[in-house]
Design a protein around this motif. Structure first.
Motif, PDB file in Angstrom:
ATOM      1  N   ARG A  42       0.825  -1.220   0.000  1.00 56.30           N
ATOM      2  CA  ARG A  42       0.000   0.000   0.000  1.00 56.30           C
ATOM      3  C   ARG A  42       0.848   1.254   0.000  1.00 56.30           C
ATOM      4  N   PHE A  43       1.973   1.186   0.765  1.00 53.99           N
ATOM      5  CA  PHE A  43       2.827   2.371   0.832  1.00 53.99           C
ATOM      6  C   PHE A  43       3.931   2.345  -0.211  1.00 53.99           C
ATOM      7  N   HIS A  44       3.770   1.493  -1.243  1.00 52.09           N
ATOM      8  CA  HIS A  44       4.670   1.447  -2.400  1.00 52.09           C
ATOM      9  C   HIS A  44       6.104   1.092  -2.039  1.00 52.09           C
ATOM     10  N   LEU A  45       6.268   0.336  -0.937  1.00 49.42           N
ATOM     11  CA  LEU A  45       7.612  -0.163  -0.638  1.00 49.42           C
ATOM     12  C   LEU A  45       7.856  -1.467  -1.383  1.00 49.42           C
ATOM     13  N   GLY A  46       6.781  -2.178  -1.702  1.00 52.34           N
ATOM     14  CA  GLY A  46       6.906  -3.431  -2.439  1.00 52.34           C
ATOM     15  C   GLY A  46       5.963  -3.419  -3.604  1.00 52.34           C
ATOM     16  N   THR A  47       6.112  -4.377  -4.526  1.00 49.60           N
ATOM     17  CA  THR A  47       5.245  -4.391  -5.700  1.00 49.60           C
ATOM     18  C   THR A  47       4.163  -5.452  -5.618  1.00 49.60           C
ATOM     19  N   ASN A  48       4.463  -6.611  -4.971  1.00 54.21           N
ATOM     20  CA  ASN A  48       3.503  -7.703  -5.016  1.00 54.21           C
ATOM     21  C   ASN A  48       3.400  -8.357  -3.639  1.00 54.21           C
ATOM     22  N   ALA A  49       2.254  -8.208  -2.979  1.00 50.19           N
ATOM     23  CA  ALA A  49       2.096  -8.725  -1.624  1.00 50.19           C
ATOM     24  C   ALA A  49       2.206 -10.249  -1.588  1.00 50.19           C
ATOM     25  N   ASP A  50       1.671 -10.918  -2.622  1.00 43.46           N
ATOM     26  CA  ASP A  50       1.724 -12.381  -2.654  1.00 43.46           C
ATOM     27  C   ASP A  50       3.165 -12.872  -2.554  1.00 43.46           C
TER      28      ASP A  50
END
Lengths: 249, 160
Positions: free
Chosen positions: A185-193
């Motif tokens: 959500r905070f754009h630290l990562g691209t894919n939660a899965d």
């Protein structure tokens, strides 16, 4: 007890067996080690019955059998290796039965873990590397490392704080799920899965799973199924933690 | 190609670090990492040759089983020190996660298809280990009858 030597032998062998099972050895190995200790102490026909919750042992022709319950189970392959080494020394007549027993007690009371910071870094590296290996998602490497590290920290802290089985896995999985979704959500990562898949890897019950298969294949059906249930419960704890967060957020 | 080499390096690191989490003795960590990377290389080669996920996992587990036993004999350490960390890259983590996710979100039919994949993979890993066990027993029997030094060394050694 009429026979002191036999008594000491059974005590030592049961002690060795209990340490091995408590720290995640498979049943066939424990049975084998106990029988070798008995053989090398001069009792070729001992009878052993090993399950992962208790060991029974007797010497043929003597009256008393003894029981050793196994109450707690954790994972520490170092201890299994050391019991194995001691058993080798005993077989080679480098140490006496009394010394063997003393060293087992010492081993049991002084566990030698890797320091916590090294465990945390390792957990982070397991998460990051396996995330990339499984999913090929390079941009999320660092986030996975960080979240895996925090997850292991929660797991470790909970296991120290409250010794409730499976709760630490559940809470660690929950924290991992929340952090992964927040990170995206905070754009630290691209894919939660991908982040979750990587970060959960340090919690995977690898030892119970492998041992369950090995026990069942070796014919120790009772222990194999019990161990399989243990692994399944850990997996369910992790899975429900993740599932809960995925539904909630 | 670059991806493959990168993956092998990462597998090596991942295997060693998982060993640290299980408290594998220091002298066994490095060799466990090599076993992990090597078996993963064969797994990837099988996947590249389109042999199917079941066969690839079986080959990987077979190689882990055989190499771990050799390492255990060489280092005189229990075999679980090597084969459990080396197995970590083969854990069907992605499929298991997709299964949980789809169950949680209510896509039951997709969840069941992932469940089947998890079962196929874990089944072939189990059979790979079984085959490795057979190879190890045959090897032990051959060595016992061929080599007198082997017979002497393993006279009263605890099980590996």
């Amino acid at each position: 007890m009429t026979n002191d030597q036999g008594h000491l032998m059974i005590k030592t062998a049961l002690h060795a067996g209990r340490i091995m099972i408590e720290n995640g050895s498979e049943v066939a190995r424990v049975e084998d080690t106990i029988q070798r200790i008995a053989l090398n102490a001069g009792y070729p026909d001992s009878k052993v019955y090993v399950t992962i919750t208790g060991i029974m042992m007797s010497i043929s022709g003597e009256e008393n059998a003894q029981i050793e319950p196994v109450k707690s189970r954790s994972i520490d392959l170092e201890k299994i290796t050391q019991v194995n080494d001691l058993s080798r020394h005993f077989a080679a007549h480098k140490i006496s039965l009394k010394q063997f027993d003393d060293r087992l007690t010492h081993l049991d009371q002084h566990p030698r873990y890797f320091p916590l910071w090294l465990q945390l870094i390792s957990a982070g590296l397991v998460s990051g590397t396996l995330e990339v290996v499984f999913r090929g998602n390079y941009p999320d490497f660092l986030v996975s490392c960080l979240i895996g590290l925090i997850g292991w920290g929660v797991f470790y802290g909970m296991s120290q704080l409250a010794r409730v089985r499976f709760l630490s896995e559940f809470l660690a999985a929950t924290v991992i799920g929340i952090l992964a979704i927040l990170a995206v959500r905070f754009h630290l990562g691209t894919n939660a899965d991908d982040i979750i898949i990587g970060s959960v890897m340090p919690l995977v019950p690898g030892v119970p799973l492998t041992n369950a298969v090995r026990d069942i294949l070796a014919g120790d059906l009772v222990s194999g199924i019990a161990r399989g249930m243990e692994a399944l419960m850990s997996a369910v704890a992790i899975g429900s933690g993740i599932a809960m967060i995925l539904q909630a957020m | 190609m670059r991806n493959l080499i990168m993956d092998l390096i990462l597998t090596y690191i991942g295997t060693i670090t998982f060993g640290v989490l299980l408290n594998v003795p220091r002298r066994g960590l490095n060799i466990g990492g090599w076993i992990g990377a090597l078996s993963f290389l064969f797994y990837r080669l099988c996947m590249m040759a389109n042999m199917g996920i079941a066969f690839a996992n079986l080959i990987g587990a077979l190689i882990i089983g055989i190499l771990s036993m050799q390492a255990a004999r060489y280092k005189k350490m229990p075999v679980i020190n090597f084969n459990i960390p080396a197995l970590v890259p083969f854990v069907p983590g992605g499929q298991a996660y997709q299964m949980v996710k789809n169950f949680a979100l209510g896509n039951v039919s997709e969840a069941i298809s992932f469940l089947l994949q998890v079962m196929i993979i874990s089944g072939s890993i189990a059979f790979g280990f079984l085959l490795a066990e057979m190879v190890n027993r045959v090897q032990a029997r051959l060595m016992l009858s061929v080599s007198s030094r082997w017979r002497h060394e393993h006279r009263h050694n605890p099980r590996l």
